[in-house]
Write an enzyme that holds these catalytic residues in place. Structure first.
Site, PDB file in Angstrom:
ATOM      1  N   GLY A 162      36.099 -31.784  30.476  1.00 50.36           N
ATOM      2  CA  GLY A 162      35.345 -31.466  29.431  1.00 50.36           C
ATOM      3  C   GLY A 162      35.026 -31.451  27.996  1.00 50.36           C
ATOM      4  N   ARG A 163      34.184 -30.792  27.299  1.00 50.08           N
ATOM      5  CA  ARG A 163      34.374 -30.173  26.171  1.00 50.08           C
ATOM      6  C   ARG A 163      34.399 -28.746  25.957  1.00 50.08           C
ATOM      7  NH1 ARG A 163      30.119 -31.108  22.146  1.00 50.08           N
ATOM      8  NH2 ARG A 163      28.125 -31.990  23.976  1.00 50.08           N
ATOM      9  N   CYS A 209      41.302 -33.430  33.466  1.00 50.07           N
ATOM     10  CA  CYS A 209      40.731 -34.647  32.209  1.00 50.07           C
ATOM     11  C   CYS A 209      40.972 -33.251  31.324  1.00 50.07           C
ATOM     12  CB  CYS A 209      39.311 -34.075  32.655  1.00 50.07           C
ATOM     13  SG  CYS A 209      38.515 -35.402  31.044  1.00 50.07           S
ATOM     14  N   HIS A 210      40.019 -32.976  30.576  1.00 48.95           N
ATOM     15  CA  HIS A 210      40.286 -31.537  28.998  1.00 48.95           C
ATOM     16  C   HIS A 210      40.839 -29.979  29.922  1.00 48.95           C
ATOM     17  CE1 HIS A 210      38.348 -34.550  26.959  1.00 48.95           C
ATOM     18  NE2 HIS A 210      39.637 -34.832  26.035  1.00 48.95           N
ATOM     19  N   TYR A 248      43.824 -35.707  30.955  1.00 56.52           N
ATOM     20  CA  TYR A 248      43.182 -37.381  30.762  1.00 56.52           C
ATOM     21  C   TYR A 248      44.049 -37.351  28.664  1.00 56.52           C
ATOM     22  CZ  TYR A 248      39.339 -39.656  28.207  1.00 56.52           C
ATOM     23  OH  TYR A 248      38.764 -40.744  28.098  1.00 56.52           O
ATOM     24  N   GLU A 301      37.798 -27.451  25.007  1.00 60.71           N
ATOM     25  CA  GLU A 301      38.176 -27.180  23.042  1.00 60.71           C
ATOM     26  C   GLU A 301      37.594 -25.236  22.779  1.00 60.71           C
ATOM     27  OE1 GLU A 301      34.559 -29.481  21.060  1.00 60.71           O
ATOM     28  OE2 GLU A 301      35.819 -29.856  21.356  1.00 60.71           O
TER      29      GLU A 301
END
Length: 197
Positions: free
Chosen positions: A89-90, A119-120, A139, A93
């Site tokens: 997900g975000r 993923c991320h 990802y 980051e």
């Protein structure tokens, strides 16, 4: 075999399925999962996001659920845990900007403990400097970032040493199966008794 104690690092707008599904699946087979977030305490919630794949150049993001944390980040000691889960997900980051998050991740790699990331999530692993020499996936948009951190890229769920990686939530069945193998989890399949008429 007794269940393992697993740490899961999450944050606001982490991917809903990548948090909820492993959290519940790991508990279902007898493991204890502590979901934590920097600057949050047990009982607080993080907001999740759902990433949907609809044929666009990237995923569509919509609001997910409120996910309740089961432990306080500042109170956990990574040495007390057998394994680590880093969803995507975000959230990764910005979670990778916390030194304490990176230190926690390094502990699991230094000790060779099982780590599952999807993923991320590998953005955090790259920032922690632990990917050199690994074969892994993430990802696809994160490929350049993890390769720059020293890994070899593969285009499928993979296990290399202590690390299991997947590209996104559609990989859950294989990703979780490989992580359970790494944890040494044995699942007994029995036959259900027929219902009385």
């Amino acid at each position: 075999m007794p269940g393992k104690k697993i740490l899961m690092i999450v944050g606001d707008f982490g991917e809903d399925y990548e948090i909820m599904v492993p959290f519940q699946a790991l508990q279902m087979v007898g493991h204890e999962v502590h979901a934590v977030c920097p600057e949050r305490e047990e009982g607080d919630v993080v907001k999740t996001a759902i990433h949907d794949f609809r044929g666009d150049q990237t995923y569509l993001e919509t609001r997910g659920h409120n996910f309740e944390l089961t432990a306080t980040f500042d109170d956990v000691d990574p040495a007390d845990y057998d394994a680590l889960v880093v969803p995507g997900g975000r959230a990764p980051e910005y979670l990778r900007t916390y030194d304490a998050v990176l230190d926690a991740v390094r502990h699991f790699f230094d000790e060779g403990k099982p780590v599952a990331s999807i993923c991320h999530g590998p953005q955090i692993l790259a920032a922690a400097g632990v990917l050199d020499g690994y074969e892994m996936t993430a990802y696809p948009a994160v490929q350049a970032e993890v390769e720059a951190a020293g890994c070899s890229w593969v285009d499928e769920v993979t296990t290399d040493k202590n690390l299991v990686t997947g590209q996104a939530w559609p990989d859950h069945p294989e990703w979780l199966a490989q992580f359970l193998d790494l944890l040494g989890t044995e699942i007994q399949h029995g036959q259900a008794a027929p219902a009385d008429d």
